[in-house]
Design a protein around this motif. Structure first.
Motif: not given
Length: 128
Positions: A56-58, A96-97, A103-105, A109-112
Motif C-alpha cells: 500500500g506504500f509506493a 520511503r513514502i 498524511r493518510a498513514a 491508530p496503529k501508526i504514530e
C-alpha cells in the motif's frame, strides 16, 4: 589379564590414530571449502520475507520527504512510526513514502508520528 590389557591398549592406539586422521581430513576440507567460491544454488533464491516495500506504500523517488519505520518484536509488531526522511531517530530499515501517503498513514491508530522530528507538524495534521 596382561593379554587383555595389551589388546585394549592396541585398540586405544588404533582409535587415537583414526581420530587424528579424521581431524586432519576435516581441517583440510574446511580449509579448501573456505578457499573455494560459493557454488551457485541448484534452485533460485527466494525473496527475503519482508524485503520489499510495505504493501500500500509506493517507493518515493525523492531524496527528502517521509519514511515509515516498522519494528518487529518476538511479541508481534509494534506500532509503526512516520519520520521525516532525515530524522536521526530512525531504527532499522525505513521505507520511503510520499507526503500524501504519510498524511493518510497518520490517520491509522496503529501508526504514530515520531515525537522527535514531528512529521505531523510538517504535514499540518498535528492536533495537539
Amino acid at each position: 589379564m596382561d593379554e587383555q590389557l595389551a589388546k585394549t591398549e592396541t585398540i586405544a592406539i588404533y582409535l587415537r590414530l583414526q581420530r587424528d586422521k579424521v581431524k586432519m581430513a576435516l581441517a583440510r576440507a574446511e580449509g579448501s571449502a573456505q578457499q573455494e567460491r560459493p557454488r551457485q544454488p541448484e534452485r533460485p533464491m527466494r525473496k527475503v520475507k519482508g524485503g520489499g516495500p510495505l504493501p500500500g506504500f509506493a517507493q518515493s523517488p525523492m531524496k527528502t520527504g517521509y519514511v515509515v519505520q516498522q519494528k518487529r518484536t518476538p511479541h508481534g509488531p509494534e506500532p509503526a512510526f512516520i519520520h521525516l526522511a532525515d530524522c536521526t531517530m530512525i531504527e532499522g530499515t525505513p521505507h520511503r513514502i510520499r507526503p500524501d501517503e504519510a498524511r493518510a498513514a497518520l490517520t491509522d491508530p496503529k501508526i504514530e508520528p515520531c515525537r522527535f522530528c514531528r512529521p505531523d507538524t510538517e504535514l499540518g495534521t498535528d492536533l495537539a
